[in-house]
Design an enzyme around this catalytic site. Structure first.
Site, short mmCIF file in Angstrom:
data_model
loop_
_atom_site.label_atom_id
_atom_site.label_comp_id
_atom_site.label_asym_id
_atom_site.label_seq_id
_atom_site.Cartn_x
_atom_site.Cartn_y
_atom_site.Cartn_z
N GLY A 251 0.78 -1.23 0.00
CA GLY A 251 0.00 0.00 0.00
C GLY A 251 0.81 1.29 0.00
O GLY A 251 0.32 2.32 0.46
N ASN B 242 1.50 3.01 -2.65
CA ASN B 242 0.77 3.92 -3.56
C ASN B 242 -0.47 4.49 -2.88
O ASN B 242 -0.81 5.65 -3.07
CB ASN B 242 0.40 3.20 -4.86
CG ASN B 242 1.55 3.17 -5.83
OD1 ASN B 242 1.89 4.19 -6.43
ND2 ASN B 242 2.18 2.02 -5.97
N LEU C 121 -3.83 -6.74 -7.56
CA LEU C 121 -3.24 -7.78 -8.41
C LEU C 121 -4.25 -8.75 -9.03
O LEU C 121 -3.86 -9.63 -9.78
CB LEU C 121 -2.17 -8.54 -7.62
CG LEU C 121 -1.01 -7.64 -7.12
CD1 LEU C 121 0.04 -8.47 -6.41
CD2 LEU C 121 -0.38 -6.83 -8.25
N ASN D 255 -5.46 2.52 -13.27
CA ASN D 255 -4.51 1.55 -12.70
C ASN D 255 -3.10 2.08 -12.84
O ASN D 255 -2.78 2.76 -13.82
CB ASN D 255 -4.62 0.23 -13.47
CG ASN D 255 -3.65 -0.82 -12.99
OD1 ASN D 255 -3.53 -1.07 -11.78
ND2 ASN D 255 -2.93 -1.46 -13.90
N HIS E 166 0.81 0.88 -13.28
CA HIS E 166 1.62 -0.28 -13.65
C HIS E 166 3.10 0.12 -13.63
O HIS E 166 3.45 1.18 -14.16
CB HIS E 166 1.21 -0.81 -15.04
CG HIS E 166 1.97 -2.04 -15.41
ND1 HIS E 166 1.68 -3.27 -14.87
CD2 HIS E 166 3.06 -2.21 -16.20
CE1 HIS E 166 2.54 -4.16 -15.33
NE2 HIS E 166 3.38 -3.54 -16.14
N ASP F 82 -3.83 -4.29 -18.62
CA ASP F 82 -2.89 -3.18 -18.89
C ASP F 82 -3.07 -2.59 -20.30
O ASP F 82 -2.14 -1.98 -20.84
CB ASP F 82 -1.43 -3.62 -18.69
CG ASP F 82 -1.16 -4.07 -17.27
OD1 ASP F 82 -1.73 -3.47 -16.35
OD2 ASP F 82 -0.37 -5.01 -17.08
C1 GAR Z 1 3.45 -1.25 -7.33
O1 GAR Z 1 4.76 -1.23 -7.86
C2 GAR Z 1 2.43 -1.27 -8.45
O2 GAR Z 1 2.81 -0.48 -9.55
C3 GAR Z 1 2.41 -2.72 -8.81
O3 GAR Z 1 2.46 -3.39 -7.56
C4 GAR Z 1 3.17 -2.58 -6.61
C5 GAR Z 1 2.30 -2.38 -5.40
O4 GAR Z 1 2.95 -1.69 -4.38
N1 GAR Z 1 1.25 -3.06 -9.58
C6 GAR Z 1 1.25 -3.98 -10.52
O5 GAR Z 1 2.20 -4.66 -10.80
C7 GAR Z 1 -0.08 -4.13 -11.25
N2 GAR Z 1 0.09 -4.91 -12.45
P1 GAR Z 1 2.15 -0.96 -3.20
O6 GAR Z 1 1.17 -1.98 -2.62
O7 GAR Z 1 3.23 -0.61 -2.20
O8 GAR Z 1 1.47 0.24 -3.77
#
Ligand code: GAR
Length: 201
Positions: free
Chosen positions: A12, A14, A89, A106, A108, A149
């Site tokens: 989390g 982001n 995910l 989203n 990526h 995506d």
């Molecule tokens: C982030 O790097 C995000 O971009 C990626 O998962 C991570 C989550 O981190 N998302 C994907 O790969 C989606 N295809 P977070 O839980 O610390 O935000």
């Protein structure tokens, strides 16, 4: 005020960037009203510490069909206008996406169309980028459509790969230099567009 739900699966960071952007006024056209995780996730604790409503809807326990039904009900009950996938995910079924067409975004962790689509998530994206030897990578925020995506790109930011990078160091740099910046900016961009169009109704 546009009512925002954030969907998460992991740490989390982001989500944290979104709360900070809300607190600093970068996000001002909407408010995060609800955080939903599809699995037990530390992100839920972050939501609680910001005083935000949060819930776990376990995809594993429910299966995708019931998960999607519970998700739709939660979004409806909380009158959610916009959905942000922030490290979420699961790949959502078409019906869940259609309801929020143009209102679901989203993040990526690569420059789409490189290293994206089914199987490319989290650390795997950075492993693939390093394996291929790219010298520049980055992050992309896009609208969500029925293709993983594959929706229209809203914003991208490039990040340099450095000699000696590991998937972990590269992941961290992409988050710090790109993801935590462009996800809040795009959230505000879409929220202000939705807010503006609602006023005109
Ligand atoms: C982030 O790097 C995000 O971009 C990626 O998962 C991570 C989550 O981190 N998302 C994907 O790969 C989606 N295809 P977070 O839980 O610390 O935000």
């Amino acid at each position: 005020m546009v009512r925002i739900a954030v969907l998460v699966s992991g740490g989390g960071t982001n989500l944290e960037a979104l709360f900070r952007a809300q607190e600093s006024g970068i996000i001002r056209s909407g408010r995060i009203e609800l955080v939903i995780a599809d699995r037990p996730a530390y992100a839920l604790e972050r939501a609680q510490s910001h005083g935000c409503m949060s819930m776990l809807i376990s995809r594993r326990e429910l299966g995708m069909k019931a998960f999607a039904e519970h998700l739709a009900a939660a979004l409806e009950e909380n009158r959610i206008d916009m959905v942000v996938l922030a490290g979420f995910l699961s790949i959502l079924p078409e019906e869940a996406i259609e309801r929020y067409e143009g209102r679901m975004i989203n993040i990526h962790p690569s420059l789409i169309p490189s290293f994206c689509g089914k199987g490319f998530y989290g650390l795997r994206v950075h492993e693939a980028a390093l394996e291929r030897g790219v010298k520049v990578t980055g992050a992309t925020v896009h609208l969500v459509n029925g293709i993983a995506d594959g929706g229209r790109i809203l914003m991208q930011k490039a990040v340099s790969v450095k000699p000696g990078d590991t998937p972990e160091t590269l992941q961290r740099r992409v988050m710090e230099e790109a993801e935590w910046e462009i996800l809040p900016l795009c959230t505000e961009m879409i929220a202000s567009a939705i807010g503006g169009s609602d006023e005109n109704r």
